[in-house]
Design a protein around this motif. Structure first.
Motif, PDB file in Angstrom:
ATOM      1  N   GLY A   1      20.403   8.283 -16.000  1.00 33.44           N
ATOM      2  CA  GLY A   1      19.576   8.206 -17.192  1.00 33.44           C
ATOM      3  C   GLY A   1      18.586   7.056 -17.186  1.00 33.44           C
ATOM      4  N   ASP A   2      18.731   6.109 -16.261  1.00 31.22           N
ATOM      5  CA  ASP A   2      17.804   4.981 -16.191  1.00 31.22           C
ATOM      6  C   ASP A   2      16.441   5.442 -15.680  1.00 31.22           C
ATOM      7  OD1 ASP A   2      19.876   3.369 -16.951  1.00 31.22           O
ATOM      8  OD2 ASP A   2      20.172   2.435 -14.989  1.00 31.22           O
TER       9      ASP A   2
ATOM     10  N   ARG B   1       0.814  -1.218   0.000  1.00 29.98           N
ATOM     11  CA  ARG B   1       0.000   0.000   0.000  1.00 29.98           C
ATOM     12  C   ARG B   1       0.848   1.269   0.000  1.00 29.98           C
ATOM     13  NH1 ARG B   1      -4.563  -0.380   4.439  1.00 29.98           N
ATOM     14  NH2 ARG B   1      -2.759   0.238   5.630  1.00 29.98           N
ATOM     15  N   ARG B   2       2.156   1.135   0.118  1.00 28.15           N
ATOM     16  CA  ARG B   2       3.016   2.316   0.120  1.00 28.15           C
ATOM     17  C   ARG B   2       3.088   2.921  -1.273  1.00 28.15           C
ATOM     18  NH1 ARG B   2       7.795  -0.214   3.874  1.00 28.15           N
ATOM     19  NH2 ARG B   2       6.575  -0.196   5.774  1.00 28.15           N
ATOM     20  N   ARG B   3       3.329   4.227  -1.340  1.00 31.75           N
ATOM     21  CA  ARG B   3       3.375   4.925  -2.620  1.00 31.75           C
ATOM     22  C   ARG B   3       4.575   4.480  -3.446  1.00 31.75           C
ATOM     23  NH1 ARG B   3       2.456  10.461  -0.055  1.00 31.75           N
ATOM     24  NH2 ARG B   3       0.219  10.503   0.183  1.00 31.75           N
ATOM     25  N   LYS B   4       4.355   4.370  -4.748  1.00 32.53           N
ATOM     26  CA  LYS B   4       5.427   4.041  -5.670  1.00 32.53           C
ATOM     27  C   LYS B   4       5.529   5.165  -6.685  1.00 32.53           C
ATOM     28  CE  LYS B   4       5.127  -0.898  -5.152  1.00 32.53           C
ATOM     29  NZ  LYS B   4       4.909  -2.179  -5.796  1.00 32.53           N
ATOM     30  N   TYR B   5       6.757   5.481  -7.076  1.00 27.80           N
ATOM     31  CA  TYR B   5       7.014   6.560  -8.030  1.00 27.80           C
ATOM     32  C   TYR B   5       7.873   6.035  -9.165  1.00 27.80           C
ATOM     33  CZ  TYR B   5       5.879   9.313  -3.848  1.00 27.80           C
ATOM     34  OH  TYR B   5       5.274   9.828  -2.731  1.00 27.80           O
ATOM     35  N   VAL B   6       7.730   6.645 -10.346  1.00 33.31           N
ATOM     36  CA  VAL B   6       8.564   6.324 -11.497  1.00 33.31           C
ATOM     37  C   VAL B   6       9.253   7.614 -11.928  1.00 33.31           C
ATOM     38  CG1 VAL B   6       8.580   5.545 -13.888  1.00 33.31           C
ATOM     39  CG2 VAL B   6       7.058   4.462 -12.245  1.00 33.31           C
ATOM     40  N   GLY B   7      10.579   7.535 -12.088  1.00 39.64           N
ATOM     41  CA  GLY B   7      11.331   8.719 -12.472  1.00 39.64           C
ATOM     42  C   GLY B   7      12.678   8.355 -13.063  1.00 39.64           C
ATOM     43  N   ASN B   8      13.465   9.374 -13.367  1.00 38.56           N
ATOM     44  CA  ASN B   8      14.774   9.190 -13.980  1.00 38.56           C
ATOM     45  C   ASN B   8      15.879   9.455 -12.970  1.00 38.56           C
ATOM     46  OD1 ASN B   8      13.824   8.593 -16.602  1.00 38.56           O
ATOM     47  ND2 ASN B   8      13.434  10.760 -16.935  1.00 38.56           N
ATOM     48  N   VAL B   9      16.933   8.637 -13.040  1.00 40.47           N
ATOM     49  CA  VAL B   9      18.090   8.807 -12.169  1.00 40.47           C
ATOM     50  C   VAL B   9      18.914   9.975 -12.696  1.00 40.47           C
ATOM     51  CG1 VAL B   9      20.169   7.720 -11.257  1.00 40.47           C
ATOM     52  CG2 VAL B   9      18.136   6.352 -11.642  1.00 40.47           C
ATOM     53  N   ILE B  10      19.226  10.942 -11.812  1.00 42.64           N
ATOM     54  CA  ILE B  10      20.022  12.090 -12.231  1.00 42.64           C
ATOM     55  C   ILE B  10      21.409  12.104 -11.592  1.00 42.64           C
ATOM     56  CG2 ILE B  10      18.090  13.558 -12.869  1.00 42.64           C
ATOM     57  CD1 ILE B  10      18.286  14.896 -10.152  1.00 42.64           C
ATOM     58  N   LYS B  11      21.603  11.358 -10.490  1.00 42.63           N
ATOM     59  CA  LYS B  11      22.906  11.290  -9.822  1.00 42.63           C
ATOM     60  C   LYS B  11      23.106   9.918  -9.193  1.00 42.63           C
ATOM     61  CE  LYS B  11      23.232  16.071  -8.259  1.00 42.63           C
ATOM     62  NZ  LYS B  11      23.270  16.923  -7.065  1.00 42.63           N
ATOM     63  N   THR B  12      24.375   9.454  -9.205  1.00 42.64           N
ATOM     64  CA  THR B  12      24.728   8.203  -8.522  1.00 42.64           C
ATOM     65  C   THR B  12      26.038   8.376  -7.761  1.00 42.64           C
ATOM     66  OG1 THR B  12      25.872   7.398 -10.476  1.00 42.64           O
ATOM     67  CG2 THR B  12      23.584   6.725 -10.215  1.00 42.64           C
TER      68      THR B  12
END
Length: 90
Positions: free
Chosen positions: A62-63, A10-21
């Protein structure tokens, strides 16, 4: 009574792009969304930056990744890395 897996799903899930590692076991993910202006009706791009825990260090810049909320891991890190949806184009 709910099991631990039902509560976790039930926890929120997000989709996004990696900008730093750059950090150890941490990725920075930018989530983009469109918000409609209340008066003019034009859609505006807004972004939110999350730091996510990546134990295996598998995500790269970029992933496109999926992250989910979890307990606080540090002062600014309260999400964890789930999976890579799309690898970055080289």
């Amino acid at each position: 009574m709910q099991t631990a897996t039902e509560k976790r799903s039930r926890r929120r899930k997000y989709v996004g792009n990696v900008i730093k590692t750059k950090m150890n076991k941490t990725i920075t993910v930018e989530i983009m969304r469109l918000v409609k202006h209340p008066k003019y009706g034009k859609y505006i791009k807004k972004s939110t930056v999350y730091k996510a825990h990546d134990e295996e260090k598998s995500a790269n810049v970029g992933d496109k990744v999926e992250i989910a909320e979890c307990r606080p891991i540090s002062k600014t890190k309260f999400t964890r890395f789930i999976r890579i949806i799309e690898k970055a184009k080289d």
